[in-house]
Write a protein that holds these residues in place. Sequence first.
Motif, short mmCIF file in Angstrom:
data_model
loop_
_atom_site.label_atom_id
_atom_site.label_comp_id
_atom_site.label_asym_id
_atom_site.label_seq_id
_atom_site.Cartn_x
_atom_site.Cartn_y
_atom_site.Cartn_z
N GLU A 1 50.20 5.71 39.66
CA GLU A 1 51.14 6.68 40.27
C GLU A 1 52.60 6.58 39.71
OE1 GLU A 1 49.28 4.89 42.28
OE2 GLU A 1 47.63 6.39 43.03
N GLY A 2 53.30 5.35 39.81
CA GLY A 2 54.45 5.27 39.33
C GLY A 2 54.53 5.45 37.68
N ASP A 3 53.63 5.02 37.13
CA ASP A 3 53.56 5.25 35.63
C ASP A 3 53.35 6.80 35.32
OD1 ASP A 3 53.98 2.53 34.97
OD2 ASP A 3 51.60 2.31 34.70
N MET B 1 60.03 3.17 48.35
CA MET B 1 59.84 3.22 46.69
C MET B 1 60.81 2.89 46.03
SD MET B 1 58.15 7.09 47.40
CE MET B 1 58.15 7.48 45.54
N PHE B 2 62.02 3.02 46.41
CA PHE B 2 63.13 2.81 45.31
C PHE B 2 64.45 2.03 45.62
CE2 PHE B 2 61.41 7.15 43.87
CZ PHE B 2 61.04 6.71 42.79
N LYS C 1 50.98 -4.23 38.80
CA LYS C 1 51.52 -3.34 38.13
C LYS C 1 50.48 -2.45 37.22
CE LYS C 1 56.08 -5.43 38.28
NZ LYS C 1 55.77 -6.60 38.97
N PHE D 1 54.35 7.58 45.55
CA PHE D 1 54.55 8.25 44.22
C PHE D 1 53.41 9.45 44.31
CE2 PHE D 1 56.90 4.59 43.35
CZ PHE D 1 57.60 5.05 42.23
N MET E 1 59.00 -6.34 43.89
CA MET E 1 57.80 -5.88 43.05
C MET E 1 56.98 -6.49 42.38
SD MET E 1 58.51 -2.49 43.05
CE MET E 1 57.88 -1.84 41.64
N TRP F 1 49.16 0.24 38.77
CA TRP F 1 50.12 1.13 39.50
C TRP F 1 50.49 2.49 38.73
CZ3 TRP F 1 56.11 0.99 39.34
CH2 TRP F 1 56.69 1.63 40.54
N HIS G 1 53.43 2.48 48.47
CA HIS G 1 53.74 2.87 47.26
C HIS G 1 52.97 3.92 46.54
CE1 HIS G 1 57.27 0.34 45.55
NE2 HIS G 1 57.06 -0.13 46.67
N GLN G 2 51.64 3.56 46.67
CA GLN G 2 50.70 4.71 46.06
C GLN G 2 50.96 5.83 46.62
OE1 GLN G 2 46.93 2.47 46.55
NE2 GLN G 2 46.61 2.86 44.37
#
Length: 203
Positions: A127-129, A110-111, A122, A69, A117, A125, A65-66
């Motif tokens: 990168e997502g933010d 990712m999506f 979180k 993003f 999740m 997290w 995920h990192q």
Amino acid sequence: MGITERKEREREEMRQLILEAALKLFLTNGFEKVSIRNIADEIEYSPATIYLYFKDKNELLFALHQRGFAKMVAEFQPLRLLNDPFEKLVEMGRAYIRFAVENPELFDLMFIMTAPMDKLDKEDWVEGDQAFGLLMQVVQECMDAGVFQQHDIQSTAMMIWSSIHGYTALFLRKRLGMFAECDVPVIMDDSFNLFCETLRKGL
């Protein structure tokens, strides 16, 4: 290249090999059905080797995920230099679609994949933010410039993101069979332009 640098490079190469194998297996079999042993078998190493780099499967998922993003945010960054906020928003939409088309496996993880999740940390997290934060910043700029009326910033950004995401996911998941294949690129482009024009006129 010294011994230390060579070892560091070899370690990073192994880490990337493990991540690529994990990504392939997560997408093929689903997160819950993949074990560390499966990943080790995929790269023809022992499970003990995997544990030298990642403490468990959740950490592998988080690393993927990192990576996804961070790559997507990097593609957004040059757009921050654009002066017109609405142009910036439109180009971010195009960059999002382009990222999905060029990196379908990462985008899926990712999506789209039924990813747990709740397994992700979180709080870390970043990168997502950061990705959603960039979108909210540009939406705020559009409001400040009078392009959009004043609305709740999070709700507005969510509406824009979910619309572009849904459009993109339909394409990637091949859910556009109602159209002739040769017409899909034109319809996709026209739909995106219509959405942007609707935003400009009505938000």
